[in-house]
Design a protein around this motif. Structure first.
Motif, PDB file in Angstrom:
ATOM      1  N   PRO A   1    -115.025 -34.671 -11.847  1.00 13.54           N
ATOM      2  CA  PRO A   1    -116.133 -33.944 -12.499  1.00 13.54           C
ATOM      3  C   PRO A   1    -116.266 -34.265 -13.977  1.00 13.54           C
ATOM      4  CG  PRO A   1    -114.945 -32.495 -11.006  1.00 13.54           C
ATOM      5  CD  PRO A   1    -114.163 -33.772 -11.059  1.00 13.54           C
ATOM      6  N   GLU A   2    -115.135 -34.432 -14.672  1.00 12.18           N
ATOM      7  CA  GLU A   2    -115.197 -34.768 -16.094  1.00 12.18           C
ATOM      8  C   GLU A   2    -115.812 -36.150 -16.302  1.00 12.18           C
ATOM      9  OE1 GLU A   2    -115.045 -34.714 -20.079  1.00 12.18           O
ATOM     10  OE2 GLU A   2    -114.723 -33.014 -18.709  1.00 12.18           O
TER      11      GLU A   2
ATOM     12  N   LYS B   1     -99.272 -45.403  -2.658  1.00 11.29           N
ATOM     13  CA  LYS B   1    -100.079 -44.958  -3.782  1.00 11.29           C
ATOM     14  C   LYS B   1    -101.328 -44.251  -3.250  1.00 11.29           C
ATOM     15  CE  LYS B   1    -102.655 -46.729  -7.744  1.00 11.29           C
ATOM     16  NZ  LYS B   1    -103.088 -47.957  -8.460  1.00 11.29           N
ATOM     17  N   MET B   2    -101.639 -43.116  -3.857  1.00  4.17           N
ATOM     18  CA  MET B   2    -102.734 -42.283  -3.352  1.00  4.17           C
ATOM     19  C   MET B   2    -103.907 -42.284  -4.327  1.00  4.17           C
ATOM     20  SD  MET B   2    -101.494 -41.271  -0.477  1.00  4.17           S
ATOM     21  CE  MET B   2    -102.647 -39.971   0.016  1.00  4.17           C
ATOM     22  N   LEU B   3    -105.105 -42.211  -3.768  1.00  2.88           N
ATOM     23  CA  LEU B   3    -106.334 -41.981  -4.524  1.00  2.88           C
ATOM     24  C   LEU B   3    -106.915 -40.645  -4.080  1.00  2.88           C
ATOM     25  CD1 LEU B   3    -108.037 -45.490  -4.304  1.00  2.88           C
ATOM     26  CD2 LEU B   3    -106.664 -44.594  -6.184  1.00  2.88           C
TER      27      LEU B   3
ATOM     28  N   MET C   1    -116.496 -41.698  -4.141  1.00  2.00           N
ATOM     29  CA  MET C   1    -116.055 -42.950  -3.548  1.00  2.00           C
ATOM     30  C   MET C   1    -116.738 -44.143  -4.218  1.00  2.00           C
ATOM     31  SD  MET C   1    -116.147 -44.176   0.455  1.00  2.00           S
ATOM     32  CE  MET C   1    -117.939 -44.298   0.501  1.00  2.00           C
ATOM     33  N   TRP C   2    -118.039 -44.033  -4.515  1.00  2.00           N
ATOM     34  CA  TRP C   2    -118.741 -45.115  -5.200  1.00  2.00           C
ATOM     35  C   TRP C   2    -118.126 -45.387  -6.567  1.00  2.00           C
ATOM     36  CZ3 TRP C   2    -124.479 -43.332  -4.054  1.00  2.00           C
ATOM     37  CH2 TRP C   2    -124.790 -43.625  -2.714  1.00  2.00           C
ATOM     38  N   LEU C   3    -117.811 -44.322  -7.311  1.00  2.00           N
ATOM     39  CA  LEU C   3    -117.235 -44.506  -8.642  1.00  2.00           C
ATOM     40  C   LEU C   3    -115.819 -45.062  -8.567  1.00  2.00           C
ATOM     41  CD1 LEU C   3    -118.586 -41.285 -10.400  1.00  2.00           C
ATOM     42  CD2 LEU C   3    -119.333 -43.641 -10.758  1.00  2.00           C
TER      43      LEU C   3
ATOM     44  N   ALA D   1    -107.844 -43.771 -11.697  1.00  2.00           N
ATOM     45  CA  ALA D   1    -107.455 -42.383 -11.459  1.00  2.00           C
ATOM     46  C   ALA D   1    -108.500 -41.406 -11.984  1.00  2.00           C
ATOM     47  CB  ALA D   1    -106.104 -42.108 -12.117  1.00  2.00           C
ATOM     48  N   GLU D   2    -109.141 -41.756 -13.099  1.00  2.00           N
ATOM     49  CA  GLU D   2    -110.116 -40.859 -13.712  1.00  2.00           C
ATOM     50  C   GLU D   2    -111.490 -40.947 -13.042  1.00  2.00           C
ATOM     51  OE1 GLU D   2    -111.960 -40.114 -18.181  1.00  2.00           O
ATOM     52  OE2 GLU D   2    -111.414 -42.121 -17.505  1.00  2.00           O
TER      53      GLU D   2
END
Length: 633
Positions: A138-139, A50-52, A117-119, A133-134
């Motif tokens: 930017p959004e 699984k990717m981030l 990364m913090w978010l 995922a969200e």
């Protein structure tokens, strides 16, 4: 397999096969089992991970209006940034395997990916795949900034709102040094709004954390990070004296587990009960280590919480333990002064971080698991008030769990809604005992509904219409924190917080409902309050109705007079909670004589009628204050 056959007697202790016993076991079954297991392991390893995706967000610190353009500061910030391999420096997105995310947080990333990364770290606390995922896109940043603007406008609308000073918030100058005047003002705004919206247990760590966050991110992002850390997990930072005691006792026990001789030396001078032990924890966020190391520390801390603080301090002790024991220090203050001096003048920051993340703290049965710490401390703090020596019981339980089976504690497996919480304790002045309908069962229910930061508080009766008379002006007067009548000691509290619980009983029925507010009821006809307010029904059919944030955000900026965003209305004619965008609608309204009430569906809380009918007769009105229970010597 060999051990299994040895236990069955098919294989001797030397490993030789007993042909007579083993003859009945087909060899190809054994080979097939081994080959099948090997094939399954290989295929599992080949499955795509699984990717981030981290996004390059915002300006670099050198371009940020919040950061000073000082060469030394910028050089420190650059040292905290990890360069990508050649040819990857212009990437706008950085995909990483999810199972390597924690390692990435500890190792560091280029500064343009740090906010993302913090978010991601904050979203990871919720275990929500869609939110994860969200997060950090930017959004997501634009939405957080818009939400912050609406919150700031709503909080600043109150007559009593003013930005706190650096002295009021106890922010050390060393933390503010990398910020411009605009950055300092932003830090004070974020902390002031946070204190107003959360009201209790303001932690000194916050005053050291927010200025560090603003080096890279906006006010809205910084507020979102600290709000999530505050509400989603306990013990990110200690908020009360009890939590500080528990944290220091954890540190005491950890030093004893990893460095027993050093612990004996420190315990011999009573170092762990010295106020400087608490101070060195705060200094981890300040200047105990260089700025670039502080930022690397924050990268891991935002994801993993207070155990990273323990790692840094254990790493420091590991580097200087021999010199500490040979120093001849015989006072507790001298121990902590030696550690701080060593960190400032003789310790290589990179060596310290390497020592902090050493594998020895992760070995089976030897590490400290965050889930076990949080579960054990949560149970203890909810069951009883920590007294002298009780914090040691917490760590003994943590040690027993983490050294034994690695299975998560039972509380961790329960859904949050099913986890038992202690009631909000009821206290009184001890002078005139007045019976009221808020039973222990009701207080248990309220403890499940109120925000996490309020659950450890006690409730005290401030106003009762039967005792004090049915008058709205009296209700306002007895709610005023500045009133002499509302001295905390008069109601049995050590410290009275702004949060209130208003309870209304319907005459002739058993209906009982009310409003939880983070501010006292006071004359304010234009409306005020925060998004943490909610309305509730205690009997029958207990249910809470929270702020409908998504629907109200669109209307919040349209009109300052919009009733849908007025959580509290307080005039000389009535008090009310909630409202509608169009037409008449209010969750709860009581007139000036506290005789007639009105309740219907409203847009603010999307609630149903709280009583037996929309227009009802009021039987009794009570207001409870929340605060820290007074300790008897």
């Amino acid at each position: 397999v060999k051990r299994a056959f040895m236990s069955a007697g098919h294989i001797s202790t030397e490993g030789a096969l007993h042909n007579s016993d083993f003859a009945g076991v087909p060899v190809f079954f054994l080979l097939a089992a081994v080959l099948g297991l090997s094939a399954w392991l290989v295929l599992s390893a080949w499955q795509p991970a699984k990717m981030l995706t981290l996004h390059a967000l915002g300006a670099s610190p050198s371009d940020s209006p919040f950061t000073v353009k000082d060469d030394a500061v910028l050089a420190e910030l650059q040292r905290s940034s990890v360069d990508l391999p050649d040819g990857a420096g212009d990437l706008a997105e950085l995909p990483i395997p999810a199972n390597r995310f924690k390692a990435l947080c500890r190792r560091g990333v280029p500064d343009k990916f740090r906010v993302s990364m913090w978010l991601k770290s904050i979203a990871d606390l919720s275990d929500d795949a869609a939110e994860l995922a969200e997060a950090g896109t930017p959004e997501h940043i634009r939405r957080l900034d818009a939400r912050w603007d609406a919150l700031l406008a709503r909080v600043a609308r109150g007559d009593s709102f003013s930005i706190a000073s650096e002295q009021d918030l106890a922010i050390p100058e060393s933390v503010l040094r990398p910020l411009t005047d605009m950055g300092r003002a932003a830090a004070l705004r974020v902390l002031t709004v946070f204190e107003r919206t959360h009201t209790v247990g303001f932690s000194p760590i916050l005053g050291r954390l927010v200025p560090r966050l603003l080096i890279y991110c906006s006010e809205g992002v910084a507020y979102h990070i600290i709000d999530s850390m505050w509400t989603r997990r306990p013990f990110f930072f200690p908020k009360t004296r009890n939590e500080w005691a528990a944290m220091l006792t954890c540190f005491d026990q950890l030093v004893g587990r990893f460095f027993s001789q050093t612990h004996d030396f420190m315990e011999g001078v009573d170092a762990f009960h010295d106020p400087n032990a608490r101070r060195i924890i705060l200094h981890v966020f300040e200047d105990l280590i260089p700025l670039h190391s502080v930022l690397r520390f924050l990268d891991a801390y935002i994801l993993e919480g207070q155990k990273i603080i323990f790692r840094v301090l254990l790493g420091l002790i590991k580097l200087c333990k021999r010199e500490l024991k040979d120093s001849g220090i015989n006072t507790s203050a001298g121990v902590w002064a030696f550690l701080e001096n060593y960190a400032h003048n003789r310790c290589d920051a990179d060596a310290l971080m390497e020592s902090a993340f050493a594998a020895r703290y992760r070995r089976v049965g030897g590490g400290l698991k965050r889930a076990h710490v949080e579960a054990a401390m949560t149970r203890r703090l909810q069951e009883f008030e920590i007294g002298e020596g009780a914090a040691h019981e917490i760590v003994e339980e943590v040690t027993k769990v983490s050294v034994g089976k690695t299975e998560a504690p039972q509380d961790q497996k329960q859904e949050p809604s099913e986890r038992a919480r202690g009631p909000l304790r009821s206290v009184s002045s001890g002078e005139i005992q007045v019976e009221h309908p808020l039973t222990e069962e009701h207080r248990y229910q309220l403890a499940n509904w109120v925000p996490a930061s309020f659950r450890s508080l006690a409730v005290a009766l401030l106003y009762d219409s039967r005792r004090d008379g049915s008058s709205l002006s009296t209700l306002y007067r007895l709610n005023d924190p500045k009133s002499l009548v509302q001295n905390a000691r008069d109601v049995g509290l050590q410290r009275l917080m702004p949060a209130r619980v208003l309870v209304v009983c319907e005459a002739g029925t058993d209906h009982m409902a009310g409003v939880f507010t983070t501010e006292p009821w006071r004359f304010h006809p234009r409306g005020y309050g925060t998004g943490q307010n909610f309305v509730f029904r205690l009997h029958p059919d207990p249910k809470a109705f929270y702020w409908n944030q998504d629907e109200n955000e669109a209307t919040a900026t349209q009109s300052a007079q919009n009733h849908a965003v007025k959580h509290m209305l307080a005039t000389h004619e009535y008090i009310a909670a909630g409202g509608n965008n169009e037409g008449v609608g209010v969750a709860l309204q009581v007139d000036a004589d506290l005789r007639e009430g009105f309740s219907t569906r409203c847009d603010t809380y999307q609630n149903e009628c709280l009583f037996s009918k929309e227009n009802f007769i009021v039987g009794r009105v009570l207001v409870f204050g929340m605060g820290i229970e007074r300790r008897l010597k």
